[in-house]
Design an enzyme around this catalytic site. Structure first.
Site, PDB file in Angstrom:
ATOM      1  N   TYR A 110       0.868  -1.187   0.000  1.00  0.00           N
ATOM      2  CA  TYR A 110       0.000   0.000   0.000  1.00  0.00           C
ATOM      3  C   TYR A 110       0.895   1.223   0.000  1.00  0.00           C
ATOM      4  CZ  TYR A 110      -2.979   3.758   1.699  1.00  0.00           C
ATOM      5  OH  TYR A 110      -3.639   4.961   1.831  1.00  0.00           O
ATOM      6  N   GLU A 201      -3.384   7.669  -4.129  1.00  0.00           N
ATOM      7  CA  GLU A 201      -3.286   6.381  -3.435  1.00  0.00           C
ATOM      8  C   GLU A 201      -3.161   5.236  -4.436  1.00  0.00           C
ATOM      9  OE1 GLU A 201      -5.796   4.962   0.195  1.00  0.00           O
ATOM     10  OE2 GLU A 201      -6.841   4.244  -1.594  1.00  0.00           O
TER      11      GLU A 201
END
Length: 394
Positions: A110, A201
């Site tokens: 992530y 993101e």
């Protein structure tokens, strides 16, 4: 402003970040043709394109083994009301699909770039828990999230990117991933700054069996305050993904966000608006919206705000909380009275007016023929309490 995954990936490609091969389709036939043209007999993925995460859990992402499977899943997903943990209970209608290659994954990571307002800088976040809800990771295993705080003068440095790579223990997976991962972190920061993002993101960022580092999913939110610098960003806006009332409010320079409650709020100033919603909650009520009419609101602004709030069928009561500084309370009161008549409201309106010309404003309300529907109060606590009680009655 939010954009779709496929649009975010196009922007990442501009900065040299690898994304899966794929194309967007707007019909089942088009999805099948893309799969046949690009992927032939290799597996591919059908992904719903909406402005929300959690699409896989909601049934909006399917891995397909062949073209027939692509057609079958495209028929199921296209046109469905996709409900995820980031949509309301009605979900969002899927109007377009991303058909892209299936990737052989070694590791999911992530990473994101966002503004840390507390530390007055941009922060780069990364975790080994790619593919999971980062909120759950932060809650249950915060030690697995690594942060690099970036000096706004020097920007992200090479040694910081290298440091993050080693925190993630990428060197233990395969040393060949070290440089590509550090390079991607630098490119993400560059994209964030140059595109004036408020969020960028990638979840997950994947390491593949053929030693590639690929942005498997991407989310970008642009800072609306910098929109004047990026006229081309407006071409990426999908109004079908936005709330109609929020669109209308933005056209009138009103700051409006639709919420799930039944008490409409009209306030001047973002801080006061947030406090008003908190007080409503403390009395057991639920705000139906955030609406800031701004510090220079006039009668016309108040009327427009009134119309927007009244279009929400969930609203059972409206709470108006105005603290007059530059804004004159009597002008707001005149706007309320005028709007109430024009909109022909049938629900109670609780009013708290303090500050400049507040006494004159109270007299206008009391002398109007609407005094039975307009409930004057002397403080925000009393106003919130009466608004909650009125909403429960209706």
């Amino acid at each position: 402003m939010k954009i779709h995954e496929f649009q975010a990936k196009q922007i990442l490609q501009k900065y040299g970040i690898t994304v899966p091969r794929g194309r967007v389709s707007f019909s089942v036939d088009e999805a099948s043709n893309i799969a046949e043209e690009i992927f032939t007999k290799s597996p591919c993925v059908v992904k719903a394109q909406i402005h929300a995460g959690g699409r896989g859990k909601g049934g909006g992402i399917k891995v397909c083994k062949n073209i027939n499977h692509v057609r079958e899943n495209a028929q199921k997903i296209l046109g469905m009301q996709l409900v995820t943990n980031q949509t309301d209970s009605n979900g969002q209608k899927v109007k377009q699909l991303l058909i892209e290659e299936s990737i052989n994954i070694v590791q999911e990571l992530y990473c994101s770039v966002l503004v840390d307002r507390g530390n007055h800088c941009i922060v780069l976040l990364a975790s080994t828990e790619g593919g999971m809800d980062i909120e759950e990771v932060a809650k249950n295993t915060p030690e697995k999230i690594f942060k690099i705080f970036i000096d706004p003068v020097t920007g992200l440095r090479q040694h910081q990117a290298n440091e993050l790579v080693f925190h993630l223990k990428i060197n233990e997976i395969n040393f060949k991933f070290i440089r590509p991962c550090a390079s991607i972190f630098l490119k993400l920061y560059e994209a964030f700054v140059k595109e004036d993002c408020s969020l960028l993101e990638i979840n997950p960022l994947v390491l593949t069996r053929d030693n590639r580092v690929i942005a498997l999913d991407a989310k970008i939110t642009f800072d609306d305050n910098a929109a004047y610098r990026h006229i081309n960003h407006q071409e990426l806006r999908d109004k079908d993904e936005e709330n109609n009332l929020e669109i209308e409010a933005s056209e009138h320079n009103l700051n409006y966000i639709k919420l799930e409650g039944n008490i409409g709020c009209m306030v001047n100033g973002a801080g006061l608006a947030m406090a008003t919603m908190d007080i409503i909650k403390s009395f057991g009520g639920d705000p139906a919206n955030f609406l800031d009419v701004g510090g220079t609101a006039n009668q016309e602004t108040v009327e427009k705000a009134f119309r927007i709030i009244s279009k929400d069928k969930n609203v059972k009561c409206i709470l108006i909380n105005i603290f007059g500084g530059i804004v004159r309370c009597d002008m707001v009161a005149a706007g309320i009275i005028s709007a109430f008549k024009k909109v022909n409201l049938k629900i109670p309106v609780v009013i708290r007016l303090e500050g400049t010309n507040s006494k004159k404003a109270h007299m206008l309300v009391k002398n109007s023929k609407l005094k039975d529907n307009l409930i004057l109060t002397d403080g925000i606590g009393e106003a919130a309490e009466k608004a909650v009680a009125s909403a429960h009655k209706n």
